[in-house]
Design a protein around this motif. Sequence first.
Motif, mmCIF file in Angstrom:
data_model
loop_
_atom_site.group_PDB
_atom_site.id
_atom_site.type_symbol
_atom_site.label_atom_id
_atom_site.label_comp_id
_atom_site.label_asym_id
_atom_site.label_seq_id
_atom_site.Cartn_x
_atom_site.Cartn_y
_atom_site.Cartn_z
ATOM 1 N N ILE A 9 -15.195 5.929 -4.770
ATOM 2 C CA ILE A 9 -14.328 5.253 -3.805
ATOM 3 C C ILE A 9 -14.043 3.847 -4.306
ATOM 4 N N ALA A 10 -12.847 3.363 -4.031
ATOM 5 C CA ALA A 10 -12.478 2.012 -4.468
ATOM 6 C C ALA A 10 -11.482 1.423 -3.477
ATOM 7 N N GLY A 11 -11.561 0.121 -3.287
ATOM 8 C CA GLY A 11 -10.658 -0.568 -2.383
ATOM 9 C C GLY A 11 -9.883 -1.668 -3.093
ATOM 10 N N TYR A 12 -8.810 -2.087 -2.460
ATOM 11 C CA TYR A 12 -7.992 -3.182 -2.979
ATOM 12 C C TYR A 12 -7.551 -4.056 -1.819
ATOM 13 N N LEU A 13 -7.718 -5.379 -1.977
ATOM 14 C CA LEU A 13 -7.237 -6.345 -0.997
ATOM 15 C C LEU A 13 -6.266 -7.303 -1.682
ATOM 16 N N GLN A 144 -2.434 0.238 3.871
ATOM 17 C CA GLN A 144 -2.024 -0.517 5.066
ATOM 18 C C GLN A 144 -1.315 -1.775 4.577
ATOM 19 N N ASN A 145 -0.044 -1.875 4.892
ATOM 20 C CA ASN A 145 0.778 -2.949 4.334
ATOM 21 C C ASN A 145 1.742 -3.545 5.351
ATOM 22 N N SER A 146 1.435 -3.393 6.651
ATOM 23 C CA SER A 146 2.367 -3.910 7.661
ATOM 24 C C SER A 146 2.045 -5.325 8.115
ATOM 25 N N GLY A 168 -4.463 -3.889 3.085
ATOM 26 C CA GLY A 168 -5.411 -3.431 2.078
ATOM 27 C C GLY A 168 -5.165 -1.972 1.763
ATOM 28 N N ALA A 169 -5.803 -1.490 0.726
ATOM 29 C CA ALA A 169 -5.648 -0.098 0.311
ATOM 30 C C ALA A 169 -6.968 0.411 -0.237
ATOM 31 N N ALA A 170 -7.108 1.717 -0.259
ATOM 32 C CA ALA A 170 -8.329 2.319 -0.795
ATOM 33 C C ALA A 170 -8.027 3.715 -1.306
ATOM 34 N N PHE A 291 -6.229 -0.630 9.978
ATOM 35 C CA PHE A 291 -5.669 0.655 10.369
ATOM 36 C C PHE A 291 -6.321 1.780 9.541
ATOM 37 N N GLY A 292 -5.530 2.630 8.908
ATOM 38 C CA GLY A 292 -6.095 3.757 8.178
ATOM 39 C C GLY A 292 -6.946 3.381 6.983
ATOM 40 N N ALA A 293 -6.748 2.195 6.432
ATOM 41 C CA ALA A 293 -7.541 1.767 5.275
ATOM 42 C C ALA A 293 -8.887 1.175 5.681
#
Length: 337
Positions: A9-13, A144-146, A168-170, A291-293
């Motif tokens: 798993i990996a995330g991005y902010l 999630q980009n809103s 953020g995204a994952a 949200f979803g991320a």
Amino acid sequence: MDTVSLIDIAGYLPENRVPAEFFAQFAGTDRLAENIMFRSPRFRHHVAPDESAVDMAERAVAPISARQGSDAVASVDILITHTQLPDLPILGTGGELARRIGLSPEWVIDLHNGGCASFVYMIKLARQIMQTSSATSALIVNVQNSAGQIFVQPDVVSLSQASVPGDGAAAALLTKSTAGPVLGITCRTYPEYAGDMTTAVDPPRKYWEPGTGQIHVGFTESKITKVLARGNRLVPEVALSVCSQIGVRTEAIDAFVTNQPNRLFLRNWRDALELPEDRHPDSFDECGNLFGAGIPVTLDIENRAGRIPNGSLVMMAGFAHAGDFAGAAAVRWGAAS
């Protein structure tokens, strides 16, 4: 049935880390300002003006490619994405993401429903496909980009709802293996609540029509009351359902990771499962409502900090929109680096 595991798993902010003080300068006379739903986190991250949803997805996948090898990602059979604000209204993120990172999967699915619980839904869908086909691996991606696009519009930034979301995204990699088995999943749809999440704009218009008003979430006191009641109930219900499904009591949960709309929900969900605070990690004060991320980004943060050792029982749970969907999944963790 073949065992399916979450193995990485990996995330991005985004780089732009925005403090609560940014919104304080725009605070107006919003009648919902004192509502507990909109208590501001200390920070949140905002997508850059020229950063697309696919950019964010690609950046979330990059650490998995680095750890697992580019071939492991390039050979995935299933790509499932959930994007809060697609770059184009008629296209999801999957096709362009596949092109950029060199994938040619049999399954490319842009999942639009599931909302804040979409990570769980994507795990269920990926597992179902792998258990009923020859597919052996899946890449699932939340974007999630809103926050940095919808909630900083001049007419929206002064609303109390604007300071809560973050961007953020994952990404996660699942395979047919026993390295980090998915033990159980519960997903429930509540169509009777599906029409309760709406957008608002003044003067009223369809989102694609030209006009002067700026679209935002259509919160009212009545809707907030309903969402609070539903959310407080739905997330513990699906988590307890999974506990029953896999034959464990809640005290066996090592990490309970949920979506994170506000601090009230976080506290109430933890109390409902009778878990101490240190077993319910969240990233709300750093990231806001993702949200979803929210679930996968928090998992990535905790995993990189070494707080989820392999073998831990991880319970993921969330609800979507105004309560039209809820899901939970239990994993025997195997993604620790």
